[in-house]
Scaffold this motif. Structure first.
Motif, mmCIF file in Angstrom:
data_model
loop_
_atom_site.group_PDB
_atom_site.id
_atom_site.type_symbol
_atom_site.label_atom_id
_atom_site.label_comp_id
_atom_site.label_asym_id
_atom_site.label_seq_id
_atom_site.Cartn_x
_atom_site.Cartn_y
_atom_site.Cartn_z
ATOM 1 N N ALA A 100 -5.273 60.220 89.918
ATOM 2 C CA ALA A 100 -3.926 59.994 90.438
ATOM 3 C C ALA A 100 -3.905 58.828 91.411
ATOM 4 C CB ALA A 100 -3.423 61.262 91.131
ATOM 5 N N ASP A 101 -2.790 58.070 91.410
ATOM 6 C CA ASP A 101 -2.692 57.007 92.404
ATOM 7 C C ASP A 101 -2.381 57.622 93.765
ATOM 8 O OD1 ASP A 101 0.120 57.435 92.714
ATOM 9 O OD2 ASP A 101 0.540 56.090 91.049
ATOM 10 N N ARG A 102 -2.465 56.800 94.788
ATOM 11 C CA ARG A 102 -2.375 57.305 96.154
ATOM 12 C C ARG A 102 -1.054 58.008 96.431
ATOM 13 N NH1 ARG A 102 -3.492 52.630 99.607
ATOM 14 N NH2 ARG A 102 -5.622 52.919 98.836
ATOM 15 N N GLU A 103 0.042 57.463 95.934
ATOM 16 C CA GLU A 103 1.354 58.059 96.196
ATOM 17 C C GLU A 103 1.457 59.450 95.590
ATOM 18 O OE1 GLU A 103 6.111 57.041 95.542
ATOM 19 O OE2 GLU A 103 4.563 55.522 95.143
ATOM 20 N N VAL A 104 0.965 59.598 94.368
ATOM 21 C CA VAL A 104 0.992 60.907 93.709
ATOM 22 C C VAL A 104 0.008 61.856 94.378
ATOM 23 C CG1 VAL A 104 0.532 62.128 91.552
ATOM 24 C CG2 VAL A 104 1.725 59.924 91.512
ATOM 25 N N LEU A 105 -1.176 61.340 94.715
ATOM 26 C CA LEU A 105 -2.217 62.162 95.319
ATOM 27 C C LEU A 105 -1.738 62.843 96.592
ATOM 28 C CD1 LEU A 105 -5.244 63.009 95.343
ATOM 29 C CD2 LEU A 105 -5.686 60.935 96.677
ATOM 30 N N PHE A 106 -1.010 62.094 97.420
ATOM 31 C CA PHE A 106 -0.582 62.633 98.709
ATOM 32 C C PHE A 106 0.884 63.096 98.714
ATOM 33 C CE2 PHE A 106 -4.140 59.831 100.010
ATOM 34 C CZ PHE A 106 -4.939 60.796 100.597
ATOM 35 N N SER A 107 1.458 63.251 97.535
ATOM 36 C CA SER A 107 2.877 63.629 97.468
ATOM 37 C C SER A 107 3.134 64.989 98.112
ATOM 38 C CB SER A 107 3.363 63.621 96.019
ATOM 39 O OG SER A 107 2.621 64.538 95.232
ATOM 40 N N GLY A 108 2.230 65.946 97.895
ATOM 41 C CA GLY A 108 2.398 67.260 98.507
ATOM 42 C C GLY A 108 2.329 67.198 100.021
ATOM 43 N N CYS A 109 1.422 66.372 100.534
ATOM 44 C CA CYS A 109 1.298 66.210 101.989
ATOM 45 C C CYS A 109 2.539 65.541 102.571
ATOM 46 C CB CYS A 109 0.066 65.376 102.307
ATOM 47 S SG CYS A 109 -1.502 66.101 101.786
ATOM 48 N N THR A 110 2.998 64.496 101.895
ATOM 49 C CA THR A 110 4.190 63.780 102.363
ATOM 50 C C THR A 110 5.405 64.697 102.388
ATOM 51 O OG1 THR A 110 3.333 61.713 101.437
ATOM 52 C CG2 THR A 110 5.674 61.793 101.946
ATOM 53 N N ARG A 111 5.549 65.494 101.346
ATOM 54 C CA ARG A 111 6.679 66.431 101.277
ATOM 55 C C ARG A 111 6.586 67.468 102.388
ATOM 56 N NH1 ARG A 111 6.257 67.199 96.441
ATOM 57 N NH2 ARG A 111 4.930 69.038 96.390
ATOM 58 N N ALA A 112 5.396 67.991 102.635
ATOM 59 C CA ALA A 112 5.223 68.997 103.678
ATOM 60 C C ALA A 112 5.555 68.425 105.056
ATOM 61 C CB ALA A 112 3.800 69.532 103.652
ATOM 62 N N LEU A 113 5.129 67.199 105.317
ATOM 63 C CA LEU A 113 5.450 66.574 106.601
ATOM 64 C C LEU A 113 6.949 66.360 106.752
ATOM 65 C CD1 LEU A 113 2.548 63.949 106.829
ATOM 66 C CD2 LEU A 113 2.837 65.985 108.265
ATOM 67 N N SER A 114 7.598 65.972 105.662
ATOM 68 C CA SER A 114 9.050 65.760 105.718
ATOM 69 C C SER A 114 9.798 67.071 105.970
ATOM 70 C CB SER A 114 9.547 65.111 104.425
ATOM 71 O OG SER A 114 9.437 66.002 103.335
ATOM 72 N N GLU A 115 9.137 68.200 105.650
ATOM 73 C CA GLU A 115 9.745 69.517 105.869
ATOM 74 C C GLU A 115 9.346 70.118 107.220
ATOM 75 O OE1 GLU A 115 8.484 71.706 102.454
ATOM 76 O OE2 GLU A 115 9.900 70.712 101.095
ATOM 77 N N GLY A 116 8.633 69.310 108.029
ATOM 78 C CA GLY A 116 8.291 69.759 109.370
ATOM 79 C C GLY A 116 7.058 70.647 109.445
ATOM 80 N N ASP A 117 6.159 70.546 108.471
ATOM 81 C CA ASP A 117 4.945 71.358 108.491
ATOM 82 C C ASP A 117 3.856 70.699 109.336
ATOM 83 O OD1 ASP A 117 6.138 73.202 106.851
ATOM 84 O OD2 ASP A 117 5.176 72.488 105.013
ATOM 85 N N ILE A 118 2.874 71.501 109.707
ATOM 86 C CA ILE A 118 1.670 71.019 110.403
ATOM 87 C C ILE A 118 0.530 71.057 109.392
ATOM 88 C CG2 ILE A 118 0.039 71.434 112.278
ATOM 89 C CD1 ILE A 118 2.335 72.951 113.722
ATOM 90 N N LEU A 119 -0.031 69.892 109.069
ATOM 91 C CA LEU A 119 -1.117 69.835 108.100
ATOM 92 C C LEU A 119 -2.462 69.976 108.798
ATOM 93 C CD1 LEU A 119 -0.091 66.932 105.676
ATOM 94 C CD2 LEU A 119 0.732 69.290 105.798
#
Length: 222
Positions: A100-119
């Protein structure tokens, strides 16, 4: 429903086991983010790393704390392990196949941060030898390079690699350190951020009281 499952899992099982069976020396707990979006980065020697870090958060916010974990290991065979990983721990699966390219690879992380999660991220990429730290990978930098508003808090763990070493299933009661540092503010370049993170881990290790003076210099290199 997932929130209830996770809260009960940590309240009734994980917190009692972690906080009662392990002798945790916790320093800097107040540095943990109180809310997201935020990222906690830690060294990685044991499956206990994730459970210990999550146990330090109040139950009121634990549903918003999301560890990033290897999809192939936790979800590869489905079954009970996958259910626990997704429902009880709330992992964000990361594809380590390299396809997977970088954008797809980290899509779950990016979405979680946008939802206010703590990774919770382990920038070494995988568990290493007990109490030895590997070179940090740059992936986390691409999550935060344009997000100066997202705090990145380092946490140094020591002793958990002995309490539950890689490849073992039996928990051994052991004194362990958790030392939590302050937000890393160096964001201008990947090299600058990685150097700052590495230096922070080294500084935090100096507060680990279980770090034996007889350990070799290699074991202390962070």
């Amino acid at each position: 429903m997932d929130r209830v499952i996770k809260v009960l899992f940590f309240a009734l099982l994980v917190k009692p086991v972690v906080l009662l069976l392990l002798g945790l020396n916790i320093i800097g707990r107040d540095n943990l983010p109180k809310k997201g979006p935020a990222i906690v980065i830690a060294n990685h020697n044991s499956h206990l790393d994730t459970l210990v870090l999550l146990s330090l958060f109040p139950l009121s916010v634990i549903h918003k704390v999301r560890p990033v974990a290897a999809a192939d290991y936790f979800l590869g065979n489905g079954g009970l392990l996958a259910w626990i990983a997704l429902k009880c721990i709330g992992i964000i699966p990361l594809d380590r196949s390299g396809g997977a390219d970088r954008e797809v690879l980290f899509s779950g992380c990016t979405r979680a941060l946008s939802e206010g999660d703590i990774l919770v991220l382990f920038p070494e990429g995988s568990r290493g030898k007990p109490e030895q730290m590997s070179r940090l990978k740059k992936g986390i930098y691409y999550l935060i390079k344009e997000r100066a508003d997202i705090p990145v808090v380092p946490a140094m763990l020591h002793g958990l690699g002995r309490a539950l070493p890689k490849g073992e299933a039996l928990l051994v009661p052991f004194n362990c350190d958790v030392v939590i540092g302050e937000n890393l503010t160096e964001r201008e370049t990947a090299a600058g951020f990685m150097n700052s993170a590495t230096a922070s881990f080294q500084q935090l290790s100096e507060y680990c009281i279980t770090l034996s003076s007889t350990e070799s210099a290699e074991d202390k290199t962070l």
